[in-house]
Design a protein around this motif. Structure first.
Motif, PDB file in Angstrom:
ATOM      1  N   GLU A 113      -7.194   1.396  -6.186  1.00 38.66           N
ATOM      2  CA  GLU A 113      -7.432   0.024  -6.607  1.00 38.66           C
ATOM      3  C   GLU A 113      -6.314  -0.863  -6.081  1.00 38.66           C
ATOM      4  O   GLU A 113      -5.158  -0.432  -5.970  1.00 38.66           O
ATOM      5  CB  GLU A 113      -7.502  -0.087  -8.136  1.00 38.66           C
ATOM      6  N   GLY A 114      -6.661  -2.120  -5.761  1.00 36.72           N
ATOM      7  CA  GLY A 114      -5.670  -3.054  -5.255  1.00 36.72           C
ATOM      8  C   GLY A 114      -4.733  -3.535  -6.338  1.00 36.72           C
ATOM      9  O   GLY A 114      -4.957  -3.321  -7.532  1.00 36.72           O
ATOM     10  N   GLY A 115      -3.667  -4.191  -5.922  1.00 35.34           N
ATOM     11  CA  GLY A 115      -2.678  -4.738  -6.843  1.00 35.34           C
ATOM     12  C   GLY A 115      -1.620  -5.491  -6.066  1.00 35.34           C
ATOM     13  O   GLY A 115      -1.601  -5.477  -4.828  1.00 35.34           O
ATOM     14  N   PRO A 116      -0.699  -6.165  -6.753  1.00 36.62           N
ATOM     15  CA  PRO A 116       0.312  -6.995  -6.083  1.00 36.62           C
ATOM     16  C   PRO A 116       1.289  -6.209  -5.215  1.00 36.62           C
ATOM     17  O   PRO A 116       1.947  -6.795  -4.354  1.00 36.62           O
ATOM     18  CB  PRO A 116       1.032  -7.675  -7.253  1.00 36.62           C
ATOM     19  N   ASP A 117       1.396  -4.889  -5.449  1.00 33.45           N
ATOM     20  CA  ASP A 117       2.328  -4.063  -4.668  1.00 33.45           C
ATOM     21  C   ASP A 117       1.589  -3.040  -3.804  1.00 33.45           C
ATOM     22  O   ASP A 117       2.152  -2.013  -3.431  1.00 33.45           O
ATOM     23  CB  ASP A 117       3.313  -3.345  -5.593  1.00 33.45           C
ATOM     24  N   VAL A 118       0.316  -3.341  -3.469  1.00 35.96           N
ATOM     25  CA  VAL A 118      -0.526  -2.384  -2.751  1.00 35.96           C
ATOM     26  C   VAL A 118      -0.881  -2.920  -1.370  1.00 35.96           C
ATOM     27  O   VAL A 118      -1.377  -4.045  -1.232  1.00 35.96           O
ATOM     28  CB  VAL A 118      -1.823  -2.089  -3.544  1.00 35.96           C
TER      29      VAL A 118
END
Length: 224
Positions: A113-118
């Motif tokens: 899953e995506g995220g701000p640190d991905v």
């Protein structure tokens, strides 16, 4: 009037050809269309067979997680065989993914899953031409992916497996941080008519994965 029109058309054609040549680096592999933009790719100075773009103004220090989109395969039509073998394509994409998984972990976390640190990775194996598979199940990958090392097509001319891939790296907002087109020949010499196995291709994807890991470490200014 006709002469002027003819001259104008020739000039427009020359401009179009010139623009097309500028969009593609010299000696670059055939583009598949997987990437939306190839115009900024340049030959890498530290890796053979890599045409690369990297946004060096971005801050990569916070990225320790990586998400892979499903690896795609772009087929080149074969006039002698029209079939598609899903299990063969899966073996290729699984092997490609395994190379990157091995190079990145455990220092980088692979997430789904995506995220701000991905960082998000899109990748495709391109220029694949399938051939008719053998009747019995084998470890062979029925594809036409060999490069002739000799000057002629003689039956005893040595061959090596060859693979091309395209990849881009996106930030959490979907902006492109890096892109590459890669072409490489395998290390194992094959005889004319030998069938290709994933072992013949693994060294290629391992080389790309190790190069990706090395460049990511450099951009993050870390030394694992």
């Amino acid at each position: 009037m006709k002469n002027r029109l003819g001259t104008l058309l020739v000039a427009m054609l020359l401009i179009a050809v010139s623009a097309s040549a500028q969009d593609k680096p010299a000696d670059s592999p055939q583009y598949s269309g997987f990437l939306s933009d190839y115009s900024k790719l340049q030959p890498a100075t530290d890796r053979d067979g890599i045409w690369l773009f990297v946004n060096k103004t971005a801050d990569y220090s916070g990225y320790k997680k990586i998400m892979f989109d499903p690896i795609e395969v772009y087929l080149t039509p074969n006039p002698d065989y029209k079939g598609v073998q899903p299990d063969v394509l899966k073996r290729m994409t699984d092997g490609f993914y395994a190379s990157f998984l091995g190079a990145l972990t455990p220092d980088y976390q692979i997430v789904h899953e995506g995220g701000p640190d991905v960082l998000r990775i899109r990748a495709a194996i391109t220029g694949v031409q399938l051939v008719k598979p053998p009747l019995k199940p084998t470890d062979f990958i029925p594809l036409k992916a060999v490069y002739n090392l000799g000057k002629s097509m003689a039956g005893d001319a040595p061959m090596v497996a060859e693979m091309t891939a395209e990849m881009e790296v996106l930030d959490p907002n979907g902006n492109r941080l890096a892109a590459a087109v890669a072409n490489r020949k395998g290390s194992k010499t094959l005889k004319q008519g030998d069938q290709v196995t994933w072992d013949d291709l693994q060294s290629i994807t391992d080389y790309w994965a190790q190069g990706f890991r090395q460049r990511l470490d450099q951009l993050r200014d870390v030394d694992h």
